[in-house]
Motif scaffolding. Structure first.
Motif, PDB file in Angstrom:
ATOM      1  N   GLU A 368       0.825  -1.201   0.000  1.00  0.00           N
ATOM      2  CA  GLU A 368       0.000   0.000   0.000  1.00  0.00           C
ATOM      3  C   GLU A 368       0.862   1.255   0.000  1.00  0.00           C
ATOM      4  OE1 GLU A 368      -2.554  -0.336   3.339  1.00  0.00           O
ATOM      5  OE2 GLU A 368      -3.887  -1.817   2.405  1.00  0.00           O
ATOM      6  N   GLU A 369       1.976   1.208   0.727  1.00  0.00           N
ATOM      7  CA  GLU A 369       2.884   2.353   0.773  1.00  0.00           C
ATOM      8  C   GLU A 369       3.536   2.573  -0.589  1.00  0.00           C
ATOM      9  OE1 GLU A 369       5.064   5.566   2.365  1.00  0.00           O
ATOM     10  OE2 GLU A 369       3.250   4.513   2.994  1.00  0.00           O
ATOM     11  N   GLU A 370       3.951   1.488  -1.241  1.00  0.00           N
ATOM     12  CA  GLU A 370       4.549   1.595  -2.568  1.00  0.00           C
ATOM     13  C   GLU A 370       3.537   2.120  -3.582  1.00  0.00           C
ATOM     14  OE1 GLU A 370       6.002  -2.272  -3.413  1.00  0.00           O
ATOM     15  OE2 GLU A 370       7.679  -2.161  -1.994  1.00  0.00           O
ATOM     16  N   ASP A 371       2.297   1.617  -3.489  1.00  0.00           N
ATOM     17  CA  ASP A 371       1.250   2.078  -4.406  1.00  0.00           C
ATOM     18  C   ASP A 371       0.966   3.565  -4.193  1.00  0.00           C
ATOM     19  OD1 ASP A 371       1.057  -0.449  -5.418  1.00  0.00           O
ATOM     20  OD2 ASP A 371      -0.746  -1.001  -4.297  1.00  0.00           O
ATOM     21  N   ARG A 372       0.989   4.001  -2.950  1.00  0.00           N
ATOM     22  CA  ARG A 372       0.744   5.416  -2.671  1.00  0.00           C
ATOM     23  C   ARG A 372       1.835   6.291  -3.278  1.00  0.00           C
ATOM     24  NH1 ARG A 372       2.585   9.122   0.543  1.00  0.00           N
ATOM     25  NH2 ARG A 372       3.992   7.685   1.630  1.00  0.00           N
ATOM     26  N   LYS A 373       3.086   5.875  -3.091  1.00  0.00           N
ATOM     27  CA  LYS A 373       4.200   6.641  -3.644  1.00  0.00           C
ATOM     28  C   LYS A 373       4.152   6.653  -5.173  1.00  0.00           C
ATOM     29  CE  LYS A 373       7.382   5.903   0.220  1.00  0.00           C
ATOM     30  NZ  LYS A 373       8.678   5.320   0.644  1.00  0.00           N
ATOM     31  N   LYS A 374       3.735   5.535  -5.755  1.00  0.00           N
ATOM     32  CA  LYS A 374       3.649   5.448  -7.208  1.00  0.00           C
ATOM     33  C   LYS A 374       2.583   6.398  -7.737  1.00  0.00           C
ATOM     34  CE  LYS A 374       2.923   2.118 -10.960  1.00  0.00           C
ATOM     35  NZ  LYS A 374       2.632   0.702 -11.298  1.00  0.00           N
TER      36      LYS A 374
END
Length: 405
Positions: A368-374
């Motif tokens: 979820e953190e990676e998706d948010r940054k993306k």
């Protein structure tokens, strides 16, 4: 090993050896289908499937019977040799795992009379005992303990809380031949007592004496006004006063608008209703307790615990959101045997189950953190020339600068 420890060990071994297992089910493989019968009373009953769920402690040991369809009634049962619990302890134990974050649905078992038609089981089918968790919304999260007595289903007067998380939990009901009971959750006692007191099996043993009345001179006021306390002379102040800063509007016409009156505001000097200081009442006798007498209608029943034809166990329940897993069922006459069975099954996998769930949660959190940054990077890339304000060149060109004036 000292003599006392040795004696206790011998007693534990004897208790286990001479106990009787009336029913045991661990759902280890698809062979359970030969032992369990799905009711045919309704065409739209939900199906169970064999599963250990999305997270587990042991892929083999944690296999259980899982509800698989949302917004469905379920009815499935298994037969065992008929028996009576007369003069014996009866223990019903099983595990429940609501891994779907259940919002409304049952997680209980029912034990039926031996002559129950398994193909026709519905919510209206008579049963002897219903036990287990039931959750619906935020306010209903309880452990049901329902006994049938003379044709009536009796609910416990106690509010026994159930677990409402996603992990597997062990539920144990102990019914003793001395008309006492105990409920355990995860091996810990959460409630116990006497059947006669915690269910309405019979009328009360004692009742208030209908001929007794509180004496007319009984004083039950613990505090009274202090007769020496007097209201201060400057206490009386009005609650509201005219606003001293208000002024009559210049265009106010008394003949047309009426007599002008300033608006009212709270009076800062208002102290409220005066009440005398309270002191102990020297005549206070305490709360009056209504005397009780033996209830003439009471008839003692020493067999409240007794069921003479236990023979079927089943799941008859409703679930809005499916995913509950039932496992590790045992019906026995030994508390020690049930404890050992719980330790051998649930006890050996609960820690590993939580570990797997924690690891999955951490993976999900990172994703979820990676998706948010993306998403943030993609949104930033869409802005022309990396402009943080999101203004286009054409929008900027329309602005007038100070040096152009």
């Amino acid at each position: 090993m000292n003599r006392l420890s040795y004696s206790l060990l011998i007693l534990a071994i004897v208790a286990t050896v001479y106990s009787t297992d009336y029913f045991v089910e661990k759902f280890e493989d698809e062979s359970y289908k030969s032992r369990w019968v799905k009711s045919a009373a309704k065409s739209d009953l939900g199906d169970f499937k064999l599963s250990h769920g999305k997270f587990y402690g042991d892929a083999k040991k944690d296999l259980g019977l899982q509800t698989s369809e949302d917004a469905r009634f379920y009815a499935i049962s298994s037969k065992f040799d008929e028996f009576s619990n007369e003069g014996k302890t009866l223990v019903i134990q099983f595990t429940v795992k609501h891994e779907q974050k259940i919002d409304c649905g049952g997680g209980y078992v029912k034990v039926y009379p031996s002559d129950t038609n398994q193909n026709e089981i519905t919510g209206d089918s008579p049963y002897h005992i219903m036990f287990g968790p039931d959750i619906c919304g935020y306010d209903k999260k309880k452990v049901h303990v329902i006994f049938t007595y003379k044709g009536k289903n009796l609910l416990t007067k106690k509010d026994i809380k159930c677990k409402d998380d996603e992990f597997t939990h062990l539920y144990t009901l102990i019914l003793n031949s001395d008309n006492t009971y105990e409920v355990r959750v995860d091996g810990e006692k959460v409630e116990s007592g006497k059947l006669e007191e915690d269910w309405d099996f019979t009328v009360p043993r004692r009742i208030p004496d209908p001929n007794a009345k509180k004496p007319s001179d009984w004083v039950d006021e613990e505090k009274i006004d202090d007769p020496t306390d007097t209201k201060p002379e400057d206490w009386e102040k009005p609650e509201h006063i005219p606003d001293p800063e208000a002024k009559k509007p210049e265009d106010w016409d008394d003949e047309i608008d009426g007599t002008w009156e300033p608006p009212m505001i709270d009076n800062p000097e208002f102290k409220g209703v005066w009440k005398a200081r309270q002191i102990d009442n020297s005549a206070y006798k305490g709360p009056w307790v209504h005397p009780e007498i033996d209830n003439p209608d009471y008839v003692e029943d020493k067999d409240l615990y007794l069921y003479k034809d236990l023979g079927i166990i089943g799941f008859d329940l409703w679930q809005v959101k499916s995913g509950t897993i039932f496992d590790n069922i045992i019906i026995t006459d030994s508390v020690k045997r049930a404890e050992d069975f719980g330790n051998e099954t649930w006890g050996k996998t609960k820690v590993a189950e939580k570990k797997m769930k924690d690891e999955q949660d951490e993976v999900e959190r990172k994703k979820e953190e990676e998706d948010r940054k993306k998403r943030e990077a993609e949104e930033k890339a869409k802005k022309p020339n990396g402009d943080e304000d999101g203004e286009s060149d054409s929008e900027k060109s329309t602005h007038v600068h100070d040096d152009e004036l």
